[in-house]
Write an enzyme that holds these catalytic residues in place. Structure first.
Site, PDB file in Angstrom:
ATOM      1  N   GLY A   1     -11.613   3.757   1.192  1.00 63.37           N
ATOM      2  CA  GLY A   1     -12.427   4.649   2.027  1.00 63.37           C
ATOM      3  C   GLY A   1     -13.527   3.948   2.799  1.00 63.37           C
ATOM      4  O   GLY A   1     -14.495   4.591   3.216  1.00 63.37           O
TER       5      GLY A   1
ATOM      6  N   ASP B   1      -3.675   7.280  -3.489  1.00 66.90           N
ATOM      7  CA  ASP B   1      -5.042   7.779  -3.719  1.00 66.90           C
ATOM      8  C   ASP B   1      -5.413   8.740  -2.597  1.00 66.90           C
ATOM      9  O   ASP B   1      -4.704   8.860  -1.603  1.00 66.90           O
ATOM     10  CB  ASP B   1      -6.037   6.606  -3.794  1.00 66.90           C
ATOM     11  CG  ASP B   1      -5.895   5.616  -2.657  1.00 66.90           C
ATOM     12  OD1 ASP B   1      -4.750   5.335  -2.248  1.00 66.90           O
ATOM     13  OD2 ASP B   1      -6.914   5.121  -2.152  1.00 66.90           O
TER      14      ASP B   1
ATOM     15  N   ASP C   1       0.871  -1.171   0.000  1.00 67.07           N
ATOM     16  CA  ASP C   1       0.000   0.000   0.000  1.00 67.07           C
ATOM     17  C   ASP C   1       0.909   1.223   0.000  1.00 67.07           C
ATOM     18  O   ASP C   1       2.123   1.121   0.167  1.00 67.07           O
ATOM     19  CB  ASP C   1      -0.953  -0.056   1.211  1.00 67.07           C
ATOM     20  CG  ASP C   1      -2.190   0.796   1.002  1.00 67.07           C
ATOM     21  OD1 ASP C   1      -2.226   1.577   0.028  1.00 67.07           O
ATOM     22  OD2 ASP C   1      -3.127   0.706   1.827  1.00 67.07           O
TER      23      ASP C   1
HETATM   24  N1  GUN Z   1      -6.340   0.979   3.255  1.00 71.44           N
HETATM   25  C1  GUN Z   1      -7.598   1.047   3.749  1.00 71.44           C
HETATM   26  N2  GUN Z   1      -8.345   1.922   3.043  1.00 71.44           N
HETATM   27  C2  GUN Z   1      -7.551   2.413   2.077  1.00 71.44           C
HETATM   28  C3  GUN Z   1      -7.763   3.354   1.013  1.00 71.44           C
HETATM   29  O1  GUN Z   1      -8.836   3.918   0.830  1.00 71.44           O
HETATM   30  N3  GUN Z   1      -6.697   3.580   0.190  1.00 71.44           N
HETATM   31  C4  GUN Z   1      -5.482   2.968   0.375  1.00 71.44           C
HETATM   32  N4  GUN Z   1      -4.490   3.226  -0.485  1.00 71.44           N
HETATM   33  N5  GUN Z   1      -5.270   2.091   1.365  1.00 71.44           N
HETATM   34  C5  GUN Z   1      -6.293   1.819   2.201  1.00 71.44           C
END
Ligand code: GUN
Length: 707
Positions: free
Chosen positions: A212, A139, A104
């Site tokens: 989100g 994002d 992430d």
């Molecule tokens: N991890 C939990 N929610 C989100 C999100 O909305 N975007 C990203 N990049 N990681 C997340």
């Protein structure tokens, strides 16, 4: 235990491709191709905190069979030691994990802490340079409590960053393209189109996470969660996997998977363990309150709750994390198996009783199934029903939610739209029916309990439509061996409850039989019938059965069905069921004894193709709107013709078009661009997926008809 070997990386040309091997409506078992192996979905990416590894990634690979995990590139980027090591030795070495590594980007940290110090380009290049398999662009987290304008802003910013991120990623790093948009279905659908269309050169996103949603899950706002999911799925490329970002509680897996989620990620297994909580498929339980284990696992074997409570926090939470991971993995395996056996919806139905919030969400989805709206949610719901094979072998358990199961809604819709009153009666008269005979209080198999009753009433009045009353509606007698009706299981009393008059007249209306005189009868198999008449009516019923099934499952006009079965001969089994249908000497088709469907034979494939005069389907070309558009066809590329003509399966990537009324699991034809028959078989994917997927089998071919 034997050591698990390192994974075999995918072929270069398959990098990032997704294939579907099994489906049950929107739920699918897939294979995602990465450089560090091919991962089977639906699956959970356990979250690894690089600073605190509760369970070593190597052990996850070796002992838990975990094919892919997720860690946070921003956390690594922030710690100089980790960053240096990751850049010099690569992320797989840093984590000591040989499988697929997903990262992430720091978005979640910006949601929790307000900001991040890294730029959108830099975090992508960092993920690429560490050798990550699937990275995530930066994002903009759209919180559900933001205003619509703020959420629109988050969608725009994310979309603006998407093409530069894809360019930065280059050909080696696959990327997640997250969908934001808060709880607004239209905004989610808009975000999905923007992210689905984003391209740098030929390269688009590999996976689409729905972002989100963590605040919704924390507040158990599951109805909104599933609404968002359905709205997003309506506009996403159907050939790309969908990930629910931050969702990892097993209670949500069956429902989310039934609505089309392929990937989950979560640190819940470790976080809940630190807090002395155990995950179960029905919710969370506190260790404090336990006398005995509600679910067993290797991790807890030989230990009592009391003994565990007396252990040190670190030891205890490691044992609980292992237990939680095992339970999570077991529930995912259960879901995959349910997809293979066509039972994912029933599993979701069972799990919906685990929490009032989940039940509220499930009932809301049922309302959508019953009455789809005109927006993106309704579009997704209609696709879900249309992609569900209406037939399946095996028992169909009666339950309060049975009428909303997608395969039952599908078959009822097919019955309401495609079934027609016979064009001529057994005594060769024609004209509208003089009466409807409803056989009630009879249980399946109806060919044993009610056939003579049906024949007796037909002899008495040849212009009769004979129907059977079942707990899930009325069916024409010739469809007596079709699942799910003939496979209903439940207490014997369920057949004793005939529907009331109001219900019956509604059901008759759906079949186009309003206003016809109705006679209700109980089965009486002792009746005396003249032998030659009995044989004649029976032959007529057999023929009706084939015509009705061709209409329902193959969209063949009943008049064409009549032509195809004119003068038909049958071969029957020892139990008196039709095994083969012949026209002259040629074998045209065979009824499927397991579920009441049909399998075409080559001659039947030729005849049904000849009945269709419309050009071979092409993606993007308009289709004529007809009630009986004819047997669905898949049109393949010239390059594939020699292979498919010899009986090889139709592969994605070689398809020029497919009829939109194609039903996965029901017969289809394979034709070349001129409409010439090449093969016949069973589609695995929908026409939407055929237009989008580039890998895997699209049609399992029964027979090629080369030359
Ligand atoms: N991890 C939990 N929610 C989100 C999100 O909305 N975007 C990203 N990049 N990681 C997340």
């Amino acid at each position: 235990m034997a050591e698990r070997p390192d994974p075999v990386g995918c072929r270069e040309q398959d990098l990032g491709l997704f294939e579907i091997t099994h489906r049950d409506g929107s739920a699918r078992i897939g294979r995602l191709h990465t450089k560090h192996g091919v991962i089977t979905t639906p699956m959970l990416l356990p979250v690894i905190n690089p600073n605190l590894r509760t369970i070593e990634p190597r052990e996850m690979w070796e002992s838990y069979g975990i094919e892919a995990l997720i860690t946070n590139s921003y956390v690594i980027w922030k710690h100089e030691d980790l960053r240096k090591e990751a850049l010099s030795n690569g992320i797989h070495s840093l984590l000591d994990f040989p499988g697929t590594v997903v990262t992430d980007s720091g978005t979640f940290q910006s949601y929790v802490y307000g900001d991040v110090e890294v730029g959108p380009q830099e975090i992508v290049s960092f993920q690429r340079d560490m050798g990550v398999d699937i990275g995530t662009m930066l994002d903009e987290f759209g919180r559900p409590d933001m205003t619509r304008e703020e959420l629109e802003g988050a969608v725009e910013v994310t979309a603006e960053r998407s093409e530069p991120a894809l360019e930065e990623a280059g050909g080696d790093l696959l990327l997640n393209g997250p969908i934001q948009g808060g709880t607004h279905p239209d905004l989610r659908a808009h975000a999905s189109s923007l992210m689905g269309d984003a391209l740098s050169g030929e390269q688009g996103f590999c996976v689409h996470p729905i972002g989100g949603i963590v605040p919704l899950m924390e507040q158990q706002r599951y109805k909104e969660l599933f609404e968002i999911l359905l709205a997003s799925k309506a506009s996403l490329p159907p050939g790309r996997p969908v990930h629910l970002f931050g969702c990892g509680h097993p209670i949500l897996f069956p429902m989310a998977i039934a609505l089309g989620v392929d990937l989950f990620d979560s640190a819940a297994y470790a976080i809940f363990a630190r807090d002395d909580r155990l995950l179960t498929p029905n919710g969370t339980v506190k260790l404090d309150n336990l006398n005995e284990w509600p679910f067993h696992s290797n991790a807890l074997f030989g230990t009592t709750p009391g003994q565990l409570r007396s252990m040190d926090l670190d030891v205890r939470s490691e044992i609980l994390a292992r237990h939680n991971l095992e339970i999570t993995q077991a529930e995912l395996a259960r879901c995959r198996e349910a997809i293979r056996t066509g039972k994912i919806w029933e599993l979701a139905e069972q799990r919906s009783h685990s929490s009032p919030y989940l039940r509220e969400a499930f009932l809301w989805v049922q309302e959508q199934l019953d009455n789809p709206d005109h927006g993106p949610v309704g579009d997704s719901i209609l696709r879900l029903i249309a992609s569900t094979d209406p037939l399946r072998g095996g028992g169909e358990a009666l339950g309060e939610d049975i009428e909303y199961r997608p395969h039952i809604l599908h078959i009822q819709a097919l019955l309401a739209t495609r079934w027609r009153v016979p064009g001529s009666w057994w005594d060769s008269t024609t004209g509208p029916p003089k009466r409807v005979v409803i056989i009630q209080r009879a249980s399946p198999p109806w060919r044993t309990t009610s056939l003579r009753t049906a024949i007796w009433h037909l002899v008495e009045e040849p212009m009769s439509v004979v129907l059977i009353n079942t707990p899930i509606g009325l069916i024409p007698f010739p469809l007596e061996d079709v699942s799910p009706w003939c496979h209903l299981t439940g207490p014997g009393g369920m057949w004793e409850l005939p529907s009331d008059d109001g219900e019956i007249s509604e059901l008759l209306h759906d079949l186009g039989l309003s206003g016809t005189t109705v006679v209700r009868v109980n089965p009486d198999e002792e009746v005396e019938i003249d032998h030659s008449l009995e044989r004649k009516v029976r032959e007529w019923l057999d023929r009706c059965s084939i015509v009705d099934k061709l209409s329902l499952f193959c969209a063949i006009h009943p008049l064409d069905g009549c032509k195809l079965t004119d003068g038909m001969r049958t071969r029957k089994s020892r139990t008196d069921r039709i095994v083969n249908v012949y026209s002259g000497d040629s074998h045209v088709l065979s009824p499927r004894l397991t579920d009441g469907g049909l399998s075409l034979a080559t001659e039947g494939a030729h005849s049904t193709n000849n009945m269709n005069s419309t050009p071979a389907p092409r993606f993007g070309s308009p289709e004529p709107e007809e009630e009986f558009p004819g047997i669905p066809r898949v049109c393949i590329h010239d390059d594939a013709v020699p292979f498919v003509g010899k009986g090889r399966n139709v592969m994605h990537g070689y398809i020029l078009g497919a009829d939109s009324h194609l039903i996965p699991g029901q017969p289809c034809l394979v034709v070349d661009s001129g409409g010439r028959l090449i093969a016949h078989g069973t589609p695995i994917t929908t026409h939407f997926e055929m237009a989008s997927l580039r890998k895997g089998v699209a049609v399992r071919v029964r027979e090629g008809v080369a030359n």
